[in-house]
Design an enzyme around this catalytic site. Structure first.
Site, short mmCIF file in Angstrom:
data_model
loop_
_atom_site.label_atom_id
_atom_site.label_comp_id
_atom_site.label_asym_id
_atom_site.label_seq_id
_atom_site.Cartn_x
_atom_site.Cartn_y
_atom_site.Cartn_z
N HIS A 17 0.84 -1.20 0.00
CA HIS A 17 0.00 0.00 0.00
C HIS A 17 0.88 1.26 0.00
CE1 HIS A 17 -3.17 -2.51 2.34
NE2 HIS A 17 -3.66 -2.34 1.13
N LYS A 41 -16.55 -7.01 6.34
CA LYS A 41 -15.68 -7.90 7.11
C LYS A 41 -15.43 -7.28 8.48
CE LYS A 41 -13.00 -7.24 3.31
NZ LYS A 41 -11.74 -7.03 2.63
N SER A 128 -3.11 -7.65 3.29
CA SER A 128 -3.34 -7.44 4.73
C SER A 128 -3.76 -8.75 5.37
CB SER A 128 -4.43 -6.38 4.94
OG SER A 128 -4.03 -5.16 4.39
O1 PNS Z 1 -8.82 -2.60 0.44
P1 PNS Z 1 -10.07 -3.17 -0.17
O2 PNS Z 1 -10.88 -3.88 0.87
O3 PNS Z 1 -9.77 -4.02 -1.38
O4 PNS Z 1 -10.92 -1.91 -0.68
C1 PNS Z 1 -12.19 -2.07 -1.25
C2 PNS Z 1 -12.93 -0.72 -1.33
C3 PNS Z 1 -12.99 -0.06 0.04
C4 PNS Z 1 -12.21 0.20 -2.28
C5 PNS Z 1 -14.35 -1.02 -1.88
O5 PNS Z 1 -14.93 -2.05 -1.14
C6 PNS Z 1 -15.25 0.20 -1.86
O6 PNS Z 1 -15.09 1.13 -2.61
N1 PNS Z 1 -16.22 0.19 -0.90
C7 PNS Z 1 -17.12 1.29 -0.68
C8 PNS Z 1 -18.50 0.96 -1.21
C9 PNS Z 1 -18.54 1.23 -2.71
O7 PNS Z 1 -18.26 2.31 -3.18
N2 PNS Z 1 -18.95 0.20 -3.49
C10 PNS Z 1 -19.09 0.34 -4.92
C11 PNS Z 1 -17.79 0.01 -5.64
S1 PNS Z 1 -17.91 -1.63 -6.23
#
Ligand code: PNS
Length: 166
Positions: A17, A41, A128
């Site tokens: 990251h 999660k 992670s």
């Molecule tokens: O580090 P991660 O868990 O891979 O990040 C995932 C993240 C936070 C970028 C994604 O789950 C997200 O954008 N969540 C917020 C909800 C959202 O906007 N969903 C629509 C996009 S598919």
């Protein structure tokens, strides 16, 4: 002002990251690292702890700001007055999910583009989740996360292990 947002769970931030943060920050005027608060999660670290660790390890990059957010990433991006989302691609296995997210985000808001960075090769296998698993079984995580983060993980994991024994 060219602003981008790097959204994620960061539970916890890894060297992979951090490498993306450093490279993305060099491209824009301001990079906002957005820590998702309403993750489905159950995280190891609270959102405040995740933000604090990110602040600690990005202190040397002046144009990086760390914030938490809830809800849709695109809404957070708009509230930051940004139009770019930054994401890292470690391997082909990331591609399908990342493409789906980028397409969804762009269909929600056509003004927002996703910029993908290929993760540095030496960090391509780090996640992670893997770091937490190695720490849980007492393995050496110093190659995967910044030193201060490794300390926080070790403390948190032994706290959890003590709780589970009671
Ligand atoms: O580090 P991660 O868990 O891979 O990040 C995932 C993240 C936070 C970028 C994604 O789950 C997200 O954008 N969540 C917020 C909800 C959202 O906007 N969903 C629509 C996009 S598919």
């Amino acid at each position: 002002m060219k602003r981008a947002v790097y959204p994620g769970s960061f539970d916890p931030v890894t060297k992979g990251h951090l490498d993306i943060i450093e490279r993305a920050a060099a491209l824009v005027d301001e990079l906002i690292v957005g820590v998702l608060n309403n993750n489905a999660k159950i995280p190891l670290f609270s959102v405040e702890e995740r933000v604090n660790m990110l602040v600690e390890v990005t202190g040397h990059i002046p144009n990086v700001r760390v914030e938490s957010f809830s809800g849709l990433s695109v809404d957070f991006v708009k509230s930051c007055d940004a139009r770019f989302i930054v994401r890292g691609l470690r391997a082909v296995t990331d591609f399908e999910y990342e493409l789906q997210m980028a397409q969804t985000n762009r269909s929600i808001d056509r003004g927002i583009d996703t910029l993908f960075f290929t993760t540095a090769l030496q960090y391509a296998y780090i996640s992670s989740t893997i770091v937490k698993e190695v720490a849980y079984y007492g393995g050496d995580i110093s190659g995967f996360v910044p030193e201060s983060v490794a300390g926080h993980i070790r403390r948190k994991v032994s706290e959890k292990q003590r709780e589970n024994k009671v």
